[in-house]
Each structure stands twice: as C-alpha cells, then as structure tokens.
Design an enzyme around this catalytic site. Sequence first.
Site, short mmCIF file in Angstrom:
data_model
loop_
_atom_site.label_atom_id
_atom_site.label_comp_id
_atom_site.label_asym_id
_atom_site.label_seq_id
_atom_site.Cartn_x
_atom_site.Cartn_y
_atom_site.Cartn_z
N GLY A 33 -59.97 67.00 -18.36
CA GLY A 33 -59.45 65.78 -18.96
C GLY A 33 -57.96 65.68 -18.83
O GLY A 33 -57.33 66.43 -18.09
N ASN A 34 -57.37 64.73 -19.53
CA ASN A 34 -55.92 64.56 -19.50
C ASN A 34 -55.43 64.11 -20.87
O ASN A 34 -56.21 63.88 -21.77
CB ASN A 34 -55.53 63.56 -18.40
CG ASN A 34 -56.10 62.18 -18.66
OD1 ASN A 34 -55.68 61.48 -19.56
ND2 ASN A 34 -57.11 61.81 -17.88
N ARG A 35 -54.13 64.00 -21.00
CA ARG A 35 -53.51 63.78 -22.31
C ARG A 35 -53.35 62.33 -22.71
O ARG A 35 -52.68 62.03 -23.70
CB ARG A 35 -52.12 64.43 -22.35
CG ARG A 35 -52.12 65.92 -22.30
CD ARG A 35 -50.69 66.41 -22.34
NE ARG A 35 -50.58 67.83 -22.17
CZ ARG A 35 -50.74 68.72 -23.13
NH1 ARG A 35 -51.03 68.32 -24.35
NH2 ARG A 35 -50.62 70.01 -22.88
N SER A 36 -53.92 61.40 -21.98
CA SER A 36 -53.72 60.00 -22.34
C SER A 36 -54.33 59.70 -23.71
O SER A 36 -55.47 60.03 -23.99
CB SER A 36 -54.36 59.09 -21.29
OG SER A 36 -54.24 57.75 -21.69
#
Length: 225
Positions: A33-36
């Site tokens: 995943g990512n930090r958005s």
Amino acid sequence: LARGVAGPDLAGRHVVVSAGGTREPLDPVRFLGNRSSGKQGYALARTAAARGARVTLVSANAGLPDPAGVDLVHVGTAVQLREAVLKAAADADAVVMAAAVADFRPAVYASGKIKKKDGQEPEPVALVRNPDVLAEVAAERARPGQVVVGFAAETDDVLANGRAKLARKGCDLLVVNEVGERRTFGSEENEAVVLGADGTETAVPHGPKGALADTVWDLVAARLG
Ligand code: CTP
Ligand code: CA
C-alpha cells in the site's frame, strides 16, 4: 460559495474524483500500500458538490466519513479503481485522479496466508505493472471536451518532473506537490503548483486542502467554458 462566484458554477456537470490509495493484496491478510490519506480527494469531492456538480467519488481505502451529496464507490485495488473510474468517466465532464494508484501489484495472490518455513529465507515478491488509469482516461476522452486532471507527488526536481509527467500522461492539468517525510501525507494542508497542458502555471500557497480543491475546480471550470 467558493471564491465569491455568483452561482453554483459546476451545476449540471458530472465530475469524477478518485481518492485514497490502492492496496494490492499478497494474501488474505497482507497488501502493498501507500501513505495516501484520501483527504485531498475528499476535499475535491466536497468542493465540487458545494459548487453544484454531480460527483462520483471513487474511494480506495481512505477510511474517511462519506461526504454528503456525493455518489461513493468503494474500491480496493488499482484494477478495481480502473473499472470504477472508466465506468463513471463515460458521461463525465471532468475526471480528477487524486488517488495514489499502486504502480505494481504482486504477480501472484496466495489464497492462503503465506507462512514462514523453518530455517529458510523468504522468497522475493515478484511484481507486475498495474494499468495507468490517468493515461487511459486522457487518451480515451469518453466525452468531447472532457477535462482530465492528474496529481503528482514528487520529491526532487518537482517542476521538471511535473512537466514531463503532464506530457506523458496526456492530461489537461497536473497538480504537483513536493512530498517528503513530514510533508503532505495525512496532513490537513497542502501546497502545490498546477501545471496546464497549455503552458500555464498556477501556484497555490500553503493552505487547507479545500483551498487547493477550489483552485483546481476554478481551472477545470475555465476549461469547460
Ligand atoms: N496514476 C494512475 N494509474 C497508475 C499510476 C498513477 O492513474 N497506475 C495517476 C495518479 O492517480 C496520479 C498520476 O497518475 O493522478 C500521477 O501519478 P504518479 O505516481 O506521480 O505517476 P507515475 O506515472 O506512476 O510516475 P512515478 O514513476 O513517478 O510514480
Ligand atoms: Ca506512481
């Protein structure tokens, strides 16, 4: 109303906003995943609704409360996000891709939880490319005059990378912001430069994400005529 405009300037328009970050599953309990945080995309959706637009918000794992007066489509992965965005874009006047779409996904999904093996090092994770939703929407233009907007988070050579990315994606506007350890992710505020395919550059000073959203819709509305 935003910026003192006399009426709801997006009335009668359908706009599509993607928000959040995709999660690409490795197995039933793990993902890449990512930090958005989804906050900028949600601000765009709320602002467009306040300016009279019909809004479809395609939300990937944002964990934020559903904004009122917005059609919400929840998705998990990049492939699901692509499907939802393309479907909604078919009759949209504008598409704004604020979501952080994973560039890659695991090549293999393990249907059972991946287990450690005694005394063995883990296998490397093989990845494959995800579709580029923004480039596809921009190339397709499901409706004539449809305005397509991308976002780019850059850590270095922000403007040069932004210009190159705008050209590569074929979109009308690219909102470029500089990111780093303590900047942008999860914060309530943002600072950006909006690059236009027509060569324009609009600097948006540090401020609430709603203010950046209003500037984006001002630029979109101007292009919709
Ligand atoms: N985007 C997309 N589909 C992807 C990747 C990105 O639609 N598979 C969109 C994002 O929603 C964003 C824009 O493209 O609006 C720019 O994303 P970014 O990650 O900055 O661009 P990339 O082309 O993936 O470049 P980079 O290699 O720098 O990550
Ligand atoms: Ca990327």
